[in-house]
Design a protein around this motif. Sequence first.
Motif, PDB file in Angstrom:
ATOM      1  N   TRP A 145       0.856  -1.199   0.000  1.00 24.23           N
ATOM      2  CA  TRP A 145       0.000   0.000   0.000  1.00 24.23           C
ATOM      3  C   TRP A 145       0.885   1.241   0.000  1.00 24.23           C
ATOM      4  N   GLU A 146       0.897   1.909  -1.162  1.00 26.29           N
ATOM      5  CA  GLU A 146       1.789   3.051  -1.390  1.00 26.29           C
ATOM      6  C   GLU A 146       1.740   4.072  -0.249  1.00 26.29           C
ATOM      7  N   GLU A 147       0.514   4.445   0.151  1.00 26.87           N
ATOM      8  CA  GLU A 147       0.347   5.481   1.187  1.00 26.87           C
ATOM      9  C   GLU A 147       0.892   5.082   2.547  1.00 26.87           C
TER      10      GLU A 147
ATOM     11  N   MET B 252       4.696  -8.935  -7.366  1.00 23.72           N
ATOM     12  CA  MET B 252       4.592  -7.841  -6.402  1.00 23.72           C
ATOM     13  C   MET B 252       3.764  -6.728  -7.042  1.00 23.72           C
ATOM     14  N   ILE B 253       2.779  -6.251  -6.282  1.00 22.76           N
ATOM     15  CA  ILE B 253       1.845  -5.228  -6.760  1.00 22.76           C
ATOM     16  C   ILE B 253       1.919  -4.048  -5.797  1.00 22.76           C
TER      17      ILE B 253
ATOM     18  N   THR C   7      -5.342   2.166  -7.741  1.00 27.57           N
ATOM     19  CA  THR C   7      -4.789   1.627  -8.982  1.00 27.57           C
ATOM     20  C   THR C   7      -3.668   0.644  -8.629  1.00 27.57           C
ATOM     21  N   ARG C   8      -3.694  -0.488  -9.297  1.00 31.44           N
ATOM     22  CA  ARG C   8      -2.713  -1.531  -9.019  1.00 31.44           C
ATOM     23  C   ARG C   8      -1.656  -1.547 -10.129  1.00 31.44           C
TER      24      ARG C   8
END
Lengths: 329, 329
Positions: free
Chosen positions: B243-245, B302-303, B310-311
Motif C-alpha cells: 500500500w503506497e500510502e 509484487m503489486i 490503482t494496481r
Amino acid sequence: MPLVERELISRIRRLASKRLARNKAGAIVAGIGDDCAVLRIPTGHEALITTDFSLEGVHFRREWQSPQFIGHRCLTRGLSDIAAMGGEPVAVFLSLALPARTPQKWVDGFFDGLLRLAKKFPVPLAGGDTTQSPDKVLADIVVLGAVPRGTAILRSGARPGDGIYVTGALGGAAAETDSFYSQLRRQRSSRDRIGGTLPQPRLTIGRILRERKIATSMIDISDGLSTDLSHICEESEVGAEVWEEAIPRAKFRGREVDLHFALHGGDAYELLFTAKKSTRVPTSIDGVSLTAIGEVTRTKNMIIIDPAQTRRVLRPQGWEHFRQRSSSK
Amino acid sequence: MPLVERELISRIRRLASKRLARNKAGAIVAGIGDDCAVLRIPTGHEALITTDFSLEGVHFRREWQSPQFIGHRCLTRGLSDIAAMGGEPVAVFLSLALPARTPQKWVDGFFDGLLRLAKKFPVPLAGGDTTQSPDKVLADIVVLGAVPRGTAILRSGARPGDGIYVTGALGGAAAETDSFYSQLRRQRSSRDRIGGTLPQPRLTIGRILRERKIATSMIDISDGLSTDLSHICEESEVGAEVWEEAIPRAKFRGREVDLHFALHGGDAYELLFTAKKSTRVPTSIDGVSLTAIGEVTRTKNMIIIDPAQTRRVLRPQGWEHFRQRSSSK
C-alpha cells in the motif's frame, strides 16, 4: 561474457552442492540466500574463525596464475589456519568482488579450483557476499571451524626446551616464483604460469597433533619460516635456535631449493609446531614428513646455527606473495 | 604518515578493547594474534555468519564520506544481517586492505566509527586480516552471531495472508545521496559530505520479534524495499501487495522524501518482516515505529496499490550504494 551479480549468486548456489551440507564437524541449517548462514557447532566444541584476503595485484596475478590455482590457494589460506589450530572446518564463506567484464571462464575456473579443494575434506560453501569491483578481482575467504573445548593449539604455548618441527618441505613456491620473475626480467614476458604444485592445507596432521596432544604451539607457514617462527616466539615470549642443515628443502626442477627460499619463502602452508622434549613425535603423519629443526630457548631472540656451528641472528624476512617485505619488518 | 601492516595489527589489537571480550551472546577464548579466533557459542544455540564488503568506489568514497561514517556503516552492514535473523552478535572480524599512503588520521577515524558502534551492543572485534592494497581501501566485515536453536527468522517463512511490516522510515539515505549528486552536477564539486545520519542496526527489534514469535520471515533493507521484498517473495514462493500510502517515508531537510526513495532507496538498514494476520504487532519497539505496509499474496508477483486504488506491478529497483542498478535486474 559480462557477469552480473544476480547471475553470480545463482551460480554460486548451484556450485555449492547440497551434498556438502553435512560434514563431520558441523551442519548447515540454512545457507546461501538468507541474511546469514545458520550453522551448528557440535556440543562441547568451540568455534574457530579465520579470514584471509586474496587480492589481485597483491596475492595473485590473473596473467601469471591459472584461475584454478588462484581459487585453490584462496581456500588453502583459510583451511591452513584451521589446521594450525588443530581444528576441523565446518563451513566456508566467500566474499568475491569481480570487475564488470570478468570472463565467465575465469570465474568457472576459480570456483573449480576452490570447490575441488572444499570437496576433499569435505567442507561446504555456505555463503558470502558478491559485488562488482571497479577493476580488480578481490576475494576474502572466511572459514568457520570447530575444535573440542579448550584443545585449540595456540601460538602461545611454546616453552623453553621444546623441540621445533615442520611438516613437509619448504621453499618450493618461493623458488618457483623467483624463477618466474627471473624469466620475466630476461624475456620481458612469459607464457609460463606459476602454480605447478597446489599447496595442501595440513588439516589431518593438525587434527592428529591435537588429538595425540603432541603440539604445545602451532602456526601455519604462510609468510615464511623465519617470520612465522617469530610469531610463535612473540606470542610464547620465548626464543628459538634453528639448525640450518635440518630444514627440509623442497625440490624445484629436480634439485633442492636454496636455503634462502626454505627459510624465508612464503605460501608454503606447511605447519610449524613445538613439542615437549619428552613427547615422541612421529617421523610422518598422513604420508607427510615431520622434521625436527631446532629448539625453543629462554632468551628471546632467534638464532640460526650453520653446519660449522656458527651462530647468527635469524631475522624474520618472510616474503609475502608478490610483495617483498623489508627485512626490518 | 604511511602505514605498515605490522603497525596496523598492533593498532587494531590495542583498539579492540579487552573489556569487550565477553558479551551476553558468547565469549572469545583467543582473539587477535593467532591463526584463528576461538569463540564459544552458548549451549543450545546455532551460529550465524554474515560477510559484507565495503569497497572504495563501490560502497563509499573517501572524498564524500567521513572515515567515521564509513567505519560505522561497514559494521552496520554486518550487524543488520544478524538483526534480520533475530540473532545476537558474538564477535566481529575485519579484513582490511589499505593503500600504502593511507593517512593515519583516516584509519583512526574509520576505527573510531566502527568501534563506537561495536561498543554500543557490545560486540568485540576479535580478529581479521590486514594487508596493503594496490590503490583503494577494501574492507570485508564478518559478524558471528548466535540464536537459540531452530529460532532464526529466515526469508522463507512468509505465507499468503501474512501482513508486511517495516521498522522506522525509509528513503533518507537515498534522498541525501541524490541531493549530493545533484549538487555535484551543478557545482562540479562539493564541500559537503554524505552521512548526516548514522544508520542503526535494529538488533533489539530483531531479537524481540524473535523472542515474541512475531515475525514469520525477515530481511534487512540494504538494497531497497522493492528489492528486499522481492527476496522474501522468492525465498517464500509468494507474492506481495504493497500500500503506497502506508510506506513510512524518512524526512530529509524538513520534508518527507519522495516515494521513489522510500520504495527503492538502499542503505536504510531497517527491518522488513511478515507476521500472521492473527499476531498482534506492536506499533513500536525500542522507540522505533513498526508500520504495516501490505500483505503477502498467493500469486507470485509484487503489486503496489496507490491511493486511487490503482494496481501496478512493483519491480525490484533497489539502488545499491553508488551504483544505480538497471531495472531489468
